[in-house]
Write a protein that holds these residues in place. Structure first.
Motif, PDB file in Angstrom:
ATOM      1  N   LEU A  90      45.762  98.783  43.113  1.00 26.22           N
ATOM      2  CA  LEU A  90      46.772  97.272  42.677  1.00 26.22           C
ATOM      3  C   LEU A  90      46.596  96.413  41.044  1.00 26.22           C
ATOM      4  O   LEU A  90      47.304  95.741  41.048  1.00 26.22           O
ATOM      5  N   ASP A  91      45.220  97.567  40.404  1.00 28.67           N
ATOM      6  CA  ASP A  91      45.357  95.878  39.679  1.00 28.67           C
ATOM      7  C   ASP A  91      45.836  97.724  38.216  1.00 28.67           C
ATOM      8  O   ASP A  91      45.455  97.059  36.806  1.00 28.67           O
ATOM      9  N   SER A  92      46.026  98.597  38.099  1.00 25.71           N
ATOM     10  CA  SER A  92      46.636  99.565  37.149  1.00 25.71           C
ATOM     11  C   SER A  92      47.125 100.814  37.479  1.00 25.71           C
ATOM     12  O   SER A  92      46.749 101.161  39.302  1.00 25.71           O
ATOM     13  N   LEU A  93      48.063 101.579  36.776  1.00 29.06           N
ATOM     14  CA  LEU A  93      48.805 102.160  37.058  1.00 29.06           C
ATOM     15  C   LEU A  93      48.213 103.291  36.322  1.00 29.06           C
ATOM     16  O   LEU A  93      48.299 103.157  35.033  1.00 29.06           O
ATOM     17  N   MET A  94      47.596 104.558  37.089  1.00 26.66           N
ATOM     18  CA  MET A  94      47.215 105.811  35.975  1.00 26.66           C
ATOM     19  C   MET A  94      47.731 107.344  36.219  1.00 26.66           C
ATOM     20  O   MET A  94      48.229 107.876  37.297  1.00 26.66           O
ATOM     21  N   MET A  95      48.012 108.456  34.721  1.00 22.83           N
ATOM     22  CA  MET A  95      48.356 109.149  34.556  1.00 22.83           C
ATOM     23  C   MET A  95      48.094 110.314  33.443  1.00 22.83           C
ATOM     24  O   MET A  95      48.195 109.874  32.393  1.00 22.83           O
ATOM     25  N   GLY A  96      47.646 110.782  34.591  1.00 18.43           N
ATOM     26  CA  GLY A  96      46.640 111.691  34.128  1.00 18.43           C
ATOM     27  C   GLY A  96      45.347 111.242  33.470  1.00 18.43           C
ATOM     28  O   GLY A  96      44.840 110.392  33.379  1.00 18.43           O
ATOM     29  N   CYS A  97      44.389 112.556  33.256  1.00 15.29           N
ATOM     30  CA  CYS A  97      43.079 112.370  32.847  1.00 15.29           C
ATOM     31  C   CYS A  97      41.916 112.889  32.244  1.00 15.29           C
ATOM     32  O   CYS A  97      42.164 114.445  32.857  1.00 15.29           O
ATOM     33  N   GLY A  98      40.718 112.678  31.889  1.00 14.39           N
ATOM     34  CA  GLY A  98      39.822 113.755  31.667  1.00 14.39           C
ATOM     35  C   GLY A  98      39.086 113.276  30.330  1.00 14.39           C
ATOM     36  O   GLY A  98      39.494 112.325  29.690  1.00 14.39           O
ATOM     37  N   SER A  99      37.629 113.666  30.491  1.00 18.19           N
ATOM     38  CA  SER A  99      36.934 112.695  29.885  1.00 18.19           C
ATOM     39  C   SER A  99      36.579 111.991  29.857  1.00 18.19           C
ATOM     40  O   SER A  99      36.851 110.570  28.880  1.00 18.19           O
ATOM     41  N   GLY A 100      36.987 110.780  30.737  1.00 15.56           N
ATOM     42  CA  GLY A 100      37.103 109.188  31.066  1.00 15.56           C
ATOM     43  C   GLY A 100      38.378 108.712  30.509  1.00 15.56           C
ATOM     44  O   GLY A 100      38.676 107.641  30.584  1.00 15.56           O
ATOM     45  N   HIS A 101      39.191 109.620  30.511  1.00 12.07           N
ATOM     46  CA  HIS A 101      40.389 108.729  28.932  1.00 12.07           C
ATOM     47  C   HIS A 101      41.617 108.713  30.306  1.00 12.07           C
ATOM     48  O   HIS A 101      41.693 109.927  30.669  1.00 12.07           O
ATOM     49  N   PHE A 102      43.056 108.529  30.030  1.00  9.62           N
ATOM     50  CA  PHE A 102      43.944 108.413  30.955  1.00  9.62           C
ATOM     51  C   PHE A 102      44.989 108.849  29.688  1.00  9.62           C
ATOM     52  O   PHE A 102      45.446 107.942  28.664  1.00  9.62           O
ATOM     53  N   GLY A 103      46.072 110.274  29.937  1.00  3.93           N
ATOM     54  CA  GLY A 103      46.503 109.999  29.444  1.00  3.93           C
ATOM     55  C   GLY A 103      48.114 108.889  29.367  1.00  3.93           C
ATOM     56  O   GLY A 103      48.486 107.833  27.781  1.00  3.93           O
ATOM     57  N   LEU A 104      48.349 107.522  30.063  1.00  7.62           N
ATOM     58  CA  LEU A 104      48.526 106.358  30.414  1.00  7.62           C
ATOM     59  C   LEU A 104      48.632 105.807  31.521  1.00  7.62           C
ATOM     60  O   LEU A 104      48.187 106.609  33.031  1.00  7.62           O
ATOM     61  N   TRP A 105      47.840 104.731  31.063  1.00  6.59           N
ATOM     62  CA  TRP A 105      47.443 103.900  32.194  1.00  6.59           C
ATOM     63  C   TRP A 105      48.122 102.282  31.608  1.00  6.59           C
ATOM     64  O   TRP A 105      48.654 101.591  30.226  1.00  6.59           O
ATOM     65  N   LEU A 106      48.577 101.699  33.263  1.00 12.71           N
ATOM     66  CA  LEU A 106      49.663 100.127  32.655  1.00 12.71           C
ATOM     67  C   LEU A 106      48.973  99.313  33.808  1.00 12.71           C
ATOM     68  O   LEU A 106      48.190  99.392  35.101  1.00 12.71           O
ATOM     69  N   ASP A 107      48.164  98.075  32.977  1.00 11.81           N
ATOM     70  CA  ASP A 107      47.251  97.535  33.882  1.00 11.81           C
ATOM     71  C   ASP A 107      48.761  96.454  35.132  1.00 11.81           C
ATOM     72  O   ASP A 107      49.605  96.885  34.776  1.00 11.81           O
ATOM     73  N   GLY A 108      47.974  95.896  35.912  1.00  7.97           N
ATOM     74  CA  GLY A 108      48.789  95.122  36.990  1.00  7.97           C
ATOM     75  C   GLY A 108      49.443  94.309  36.872  1.00  7.97           C
ATOM     76  O   GLY A 108      50.722  93.907  37.267  1.00  7.97           O
TER      77      GLY A 108
END
Length: 217
Positions: free
Chosen positions: A164-182
Motif C-alpha cells: 500500500l505504501d511502496s512499490l519495489m522492483m529487484g532486491c538483494g542485500s537489503g536494497h531495492f533496484g527501484l522503489w517508490l513511496d505511496g
C-alpha cells in the motif's frame, strides 16, 4: 548478461519478513567474470510503437530504443497510457486502480527532479501483492544519457512487490533496484542482485517529477 558472477546474498531479517518465495539454495558455481551492463548492438531497425496516449517523459527516440529490448512476444503490441501522474495524481493506490482489468505487460517510466529518465518493464500488471511476482522477462533501464538495460541475472526471483505504501522492483542485500513511496513523490535506486543494475538515477534517493505506466497489448 550471461557472464555475471552469481552469488547468493543473505537478506537482513527485517527485509526477509517482507519477501516471499526466497530461494535458500546456495549457488553451486561462479561464473568467470562480471561485465558492466551496456547497450548491446542490435540489428533491428528501431520502430516507434503505436501509442494510445501521449508521453510527457519519453520521446520517439527513447521509445524506439526501448522497444528493441522488450520480449519478442510483445513485438507489435500497442502502448496504452493507463496511468500518468499529470492526469491521475501522485498516488500509488491510484496507479493500482488504473491497473485493474489489465493483465498484460507494463512499462513503468519516470523522470526525476534532475531530468533523469529511467524505469522498469514488468511482465504483468502492477498490483498489490503479499510477495514478489513476475518473470525473468522483467528488467530495469536508465537513460544516462544512452540507454542501459539491466536484465534478470538469475540470482533470485525478487521481481516486483506491491504494498500500500511502496512499490519495489529487484532486491538483494537489503536494497531495492527501484522503489517508490505511496505518494509517488520519493523513490530510491540501489544496485541489487536481481538485475545487477547501476543506480538508475543520478542519486540513490530522488524525487519524482513525472511518472507513467504504459500497458502493452
Amino acid at each position: 548478461m550471461r557472464s555475471l558472477r552469481w552469488r547468493y546474498t543473505r537478506l537482513p531479517s527485517q527485509v526477509e519478513d517482507a519477501l516471499s518465495g526466497e530461494e535458500d539454495k546456495e549457488e553451486e558455481e561462479e561464473k568467470e567474470e562480471e561485465t558492466t551492463p551496456a547497450p548491446a548492438p542490435v540489428s533491428e531497425r528501431p520502430v516507434v510503437p503505436q501509442l494510445a496516449g501521449a508521453s510527457q517523459v519519453l520521446g520517439a527516440s527513447e521509445m524506439s530504443q526501448l522497444s528493441l529490448h522488450l520480449p519478442p512476444r510483445v513485438t507489435g503490441y500497442s502502448w496504452s497510457l493507463a496511468f500518468c501522474t499529470s492526469r491521475d495524481g501522485f498516488s500509488l493506490q491510484s496507479l493500482y486502480r488504473q491497473m485493474e482489468g489489465h493483465s498484460g505487460p507494463v512499462l513503468l517510466v519516470l523522470r526525476d527532479q534532475d531530468g533523469q529518465m529511467f524505469g522498469a518493464f514488468s511482465s504483468s500488471a502492477l498490483r498489490l501483492s503479499k510477495g514478489f511476482y513476475g518473470t525473468g522477462e522483467n528488467f530495469l533501464f536508465s537513460f544516462s544519457p544512452q540507454l542501459k538495460v539491466f536484465k534478470w541475472t538469475g540470482s533470485n526471483s525478487f521481481f516486483v512487490k506491491g504494498d500500500l505504501d511502496s512499490l519495489m522492483m529487484g532486491c538483494g542485500s537489503g536494497h531495492f533496484g527501484l522503489w517508490l513511496d505511496g505518494d509517488l513523490y520519493r523513490g530510491g535506486s540501489h544496485p541489487c542482485a536481481t538485475f545487477n543494475n547501476e543506480v538508475l538515477a543520478r542519486q540513490e534517493q530522488f524525487c519524482i517529477n513525472e511518472l507513467e505506466a504504459w500497458v502493452l497489448s
